[in-house]
Design a protein around this motif. Structure first.
Motif, PDB file in Angstrom:
ATOM      1  N   VAL A   1       1.112  -0.984   0.011  1.00 14.92           N
ATOM      2  CA  VAL A   1       0.033  -0.023  -0.129  1.00 14.92           C
ATOM      3  C   VAL A   1       0.889   1.189  -0.111  1.00 14.92           C
ATOM      4  CG1 VAL A   1      -1.827   1.508   1.228  1.00 14.92           C
ATOM      5  CG2 VAL A   1      -1.928  -1.226   1.145  1.00 14.92           C
ATOM      6  N   LEU A   2       1.771   1.229   0.856  1.00 13.54           N
ATOM      7  CA  LEU A   2       2.780   2.409   0.838  1.00 13.54           C
ATOM      8  C   LEU A   2       3.561   2.676  -0.610  1.00 13.54           C
ATOM      9  CD1 LEU A   2       4.687   2.104   4.127  1.00 13.54           C
ATOM     10  CD2 LEU A   2       3.023   3.697   3.560  1.00 13.54           C
ATOM     11  N   ASP A   3       3.937   1.591  -1.442  1.00 11.54           N
ATOM     12  CA  ASP A   3       4.614   1.651  -2.569  1.00 11.54           C
ATOM     13  C   ASP A   3       3.493   2.057  -3.441  1.00 11.54           C
ATOM     14  OD1 ASP A   3       7.154   1.331  -1.703  1.00 11.54           O
ATOM     15  OD2 ASP A   3       7.196  -0.717  -2.285  1.00 11.54           O
ATOM     16  N   GLY A   4       2.391   1.622  -3.560  1.00 13.85           N
ATOM     17  CA  GLY A   4       1.205   1.878  -4.385  1.00 13.85           C
ATOM     18  C   GLY A   4       0.772   3.095  -4.307  1.00 13.85           C
ATOM     19  N   THR A   5       0.911   3.944  -3.251  1.00 17.22           N
ATOM     20  CA  THR A   5       0.083   5.173  -2.740  1.00 17.22           C
ATOM     21  C   THR A   5       1.261   6.371  -2.847  1.00 17.22           C
ATOM     22  OG1 THR A   5       0.078   4.725  -0.532  1.00 17.22           O
ATOM     23  CG2 THR A   5      -2.052   4.369  -1.640  1.00 17.22           C
ATOM     24  N   ASN A   6       2.582   6.021  -2.975  1.00 21.55           N
ATOM     25  CA  ASN A   6       3.695   6.757  -3.069  1.00 21.55           C
ATOM     26  C   ASN A   6       4.401   6.790  -4.170  1.00 21.55           C
ATOM     27  OD1 ASN A   6       3.651   8.498  -0.287  1.00 21.55           O
ATOM     28  ND2 ASN A   6       2.903   6.286   0.309  1.00 21.55           N
ATOM     29  N   THR A   7       3.999   6.531  -5.473  1.00 20.45           N
ATOM     30  CA  THR A   7       4.660   6.064  -6.654  1.00 20.45           C
ATOM     31  C   THR A   7       5.674   7.027  -7.074  1.00 20.45           C
ATOM     32  OG1 THR A   7       2.814   6.878  -7.774  1.00 20.45           O
ATOM     33  CG2 THR A   7       2.908   4.693  -7.541  1.00 20.45           C
ATOM     34  N   GLU A   8       5.429   8.273  -7.067  1.00 16.51           N
ATOM     35  CA  GLU A   8       6.496   9.412  -7.364  1.00 16.51           C
ATOM     36  C   GLU A   8       7.705   9.184  -6.124  1.00 16.51           C
ATOM     37  OE1 GLU A   8       4.850  13.430  -7.413  1.00 16.51           O
ATOM     38  OE2 GLU A   8       3.181  12.739  -8.694  1.00 16.51           O
ATOM     39  N   ILE A   9       7.384   9.329  -4.975  1.00 14.49           N
ATOM     40  CA  ILE A   9       8.559   8.880  -3.975  1.00 14.49           C
ATOM     41  C   ILE A   9       9.320   7.776  -4.236  1.00 14.49           C
ATOM     42  CG2 ILE A   9       9.194   8.781  -1.625  1.00 14.49           C
ATOM     43  CD1 ILE A   9       6.597  10.470  -0.787  1.00 14.49           C
TER      44      ILE A   9
ATOM     45  N   PHE B   1       7.139   9.384   3.111  1.00 14.02           N
ATOM     46  CA  PHE B   1       5.985   8.729   2.608  1.00 14.02           C
ATOM     47  C   PHE B   1       4.587   9.044   3.329  1.00 14.02           C
ATOM     48  CE2 PHE B   1       9.276   6.028   1.303  1.00 14.02           C
ATOM     49  CZ  PHE B   1       8.737   5.135   0.187  1.00 14.02           C
ATOM     50  N   ASP B   2       3.753   9.007   2.332  1.00 15.44           N
ATOM     51  CA  ASP B   2       2.238   9.293   2.914  1.00 15.44           C
ATOM     52  C   ASP B   2       1.438   8.086   3.312  1.00 15.44           C
ATOM     53  OD1 ASP B   2      -0.447   9.860   3.328  1.00 15.44           O
ATOM     54  OD2 ASP B   2      -0.876  10.541   1.385  1.00 15.44           O
ATOM     55  N   TYR B   3       1.315   7.929   4.834  1.00 15.78           N
ATOM     56  CA  TYR B   3       0.804   6.721   5.583  1.00 15.78           C
ATOM     57  C   TYR B   3      -0.665   6.732   5.428  1.00 15.78           C
ATOM     58  CZ  TYR B   3       5.092   4.492   6.808  1.00 15.78           C
ATOM     59  OH  TYR B   3       6.294   3.597   6.988  1.00 15.78           O
TER      60      TYR B   3
END
Length: 554
Positions: free
Chosen positions: A483-491, A514-516
């Motif tokens: 979820v973290l990688d999927g919702t923070n693709t730009e980072i 990261f946006d948690y």
């Protein structure tokens, strides 16, 4: 004729509490190693190239063998056949072996070795597991994360075996005496391992001004050696007790395949099992990401001068022990003056600890308060369930607190970004309340199982509940990472670009960006599901008369 007041070691309060201390210290050490990499997720990203998916997959590996190779069931059989002593030492040895493998995986010696090349080129596809979506490795997973996962799997087998063995050992030494208090004390000390890990893992990783993540794992291995020594000393104490009593090793009824049908047909079993897996999946996997979540949501003002010295670490840890000891002991003081004096000391020490945490400006020391309120109220909650009941109601309250805390982390805490004082106050309060919830649910959950399942199959029921719980503990660290990688693709893209360019400082900065939000919402939804099941369980209890709302002691 003169009677012998003390015939065995068990009759001596000092000796049986010494036996408890040995077992509790062993579990304390294992709890530290369990989360040894959790407070340094950002360093694993910058130093070893682990993204959130790799980190989560590695952390979820701890329970992989227990779930999919059914080692948890085998551990119960080993305990039944071989007894407490043998199984305790075996569990300590297995944990240590797994620890050494994990240490090598994150050490400098692994980098550039033939072992790294092998793990890079292999274990990218595992037939069967890949198709089922449960593979413990994946293509592109860093070699160090793969080998660390192997070590963590082996460690997980040992720590689960140790957990059930310690419970059996406590029953053996305290039967007919202070069993509940002994179990509560063991749990309280073991949970302090979480706080210890949060304080000292980053301390050792950054020791001397140079970053080396393997030092944190080395610290954990030293503690696993101590755990093994505790089990060995216990081995001889327990052997002497049996020689005095003439008793053999206590054995429960072994897990039987025929029991499964009886258990699975019980509505009460399913309700408790689902509550267990939902609740614990929202707590233990969260611990593995909590420090990085705080780093990403808080405005931390790095300390200077005195606040960056090693002395502060030792003072804070001493204060934490004072809080835990005074708060826990106050529950058993019958003298009102002494009771409230201990409570006052605990509160003052906690406030000073929190103030020092703010001045240090480190997320790990903020999250370290997590188990402190749980340690303080565990005896109170156990006493309530024993004498007044209300277990089903407590399960509902605990789930509700869980929802509130995770939603606070998701939506309220980010609003304080830029406000150093306000954000840290919100974080401290929320973490302490989450710790209280962590104490509330288990205090009501585990004593309820015998009321819902036939006594003849209670051992098998517990084995199945632990197995189901481990499924959640395997799955949700992985899901949080995805979820973290999927919702923070730009980072993630920027991290990969910076890592390829060798810009470690930029990777470290991005690791705390990261946006948690959605990861925390997912965990809050687990709490919602647990609350709904708790409400239904209370209704079923009222209809079928399981007695969940009734006291254990009548």
């Amino acid at each position: 004729m003169v009677e012998k007041i003390q015939n065995t070691l068990r009759d001596s309060a000092g000796m049986r509490w010494t036996a408890l201390l040995l077992l509790a210290l062993a579990m304390f050490c294992s709890y530290i190693f369990m989360d040894i990499l959790s407070p340094i997720k950002d360093l694993m990203m910058s130093q070893r190239g682990w993204d959130s998916t790799a980190f989560g997959t590695m952390q979820g590996a701890e329970t992989f063998l227990n779930v999919f190779v059914f080692f948890l069931i085998f551990a119960g059989i080993i305990l039944d056949k071989m007894g407490v002593r043998f199984t305790a030492v075996l569990s300590g040895a297995v944990m240590l072996v797994g620890g050494f493998i994990e240490y090598y995986a994150v050490s400098e010696a692994f980098i550039g070795s033939s072992c790294e090349a092998w793990f890079t080129n292999h274990l990218n596809y595992i037939p069967g597991f890949e198709e089922l979506g449960i593979a413990p490795f994946y293509e592109g997973m860093p070699a160090s994360a793969k080998l660390a996962a192997v070590g963590f799997m082996i460690f997980g087998c040992g720590t689960e075996m140790g957990g059930i063995t310690v419970s059996r050992g406590i029953v053996k030494w305290f039967k007919g005496r202070e069993t509940a208090l002994a179990m509560g004390s063991e749990m309280a000390l073991a949970r302090l391992g979480v706080a210890t890990c949060m304080i000292f893992s980053p301390f050792f990783a950054r020791l001397g001004g140079t970053i080396d993540v393997s030092r944190s794992v080395a610290f954990g291995i030293v503690l696993l050696c101590i755990a093994l020594m505790m089990f060995i000393i216990y081995f001889f104490m327990d052997k002497k007790l049996d020689a005095q009593t003439g008793e053999g090793e206590e054995k429960d009824d072994p897990f039987k395949i025929s029991d499964i049908g009886k258990i699975l047909s019980s509505q009460g079993f399913w309700l408790v099992a689902l509550l267990c897996v939902l609740y614990y999946s929202a707590i233990f996997p969260f611990q593995k990401y909590a420090v990085n979540m705080l780093q990403c949501n808080l405005t931390l003002v790095p300390g200077e001068g005195f606040w960056v010295t090693d002395t502060v670490t030792y003072i804070q840890y001493a204060l934490m022990l004072v809080v835990a000891a005074c708060a826990f002991t106050s529950n058993f003081s019958k003298n009102a003056v002494k009771k409230y004096s201990l409570m006052a000391i605990a509160i003052i020490a906690l406030v000073v600890y929190c103030w020092m945490g703010y001045n240090r400006g480190t997320a790990e020391t903020i999250f370290a308060v997590f188990p402190l309120l749980a340690v303080a109220i565990t005896p109170i909650l156990g006493n309530v369930v024993d004498h007044k009941g209300k277990a089903a109601s407590m399960l509902m309250i605990g789930s509700l607190l869980l929802i509130v805390c995770h939603l606070t982390f998701a939506f309220i805490l980010p609003m304080f970004k830029g406000n150093a004082v306000g954000g840290i106050v919100v974080a401290y309060v929320t973490i302490l309340v989450l710790g209280a919830s962590f104490s509330l649910v288990p205090a009501a959950l585990w004593p309820s199982v015998p009321k819902l399942v036939d006594e003849k199959i209670i051992g098998s029921a517990y084995a199945l509940i632990f197995w189901i719980q481990n499924i959640g503990l395997w799955l949700f660290p992985i899901l949080i990472g995805k979820v973290l990688d999927g919702t923070n693709t730009e980072i993630v893209a920027q991290v990969n670009e910076a890592a390829a360019a060798g810009d470690i400082e930029k990777v470290e900065m991005l690791a705390n960006s990261f946006d948690y939000t959605w990861a925390m919402v997912m965990l809050a939804l687990l709490g919602v599901a647990a609350l709904l099941i708790g409400i239904y369980l209370k209704a079923v209890d009222k209809k079928k008369g399981y007695g969940l709302e009734e006291p254990n002691i009548k």
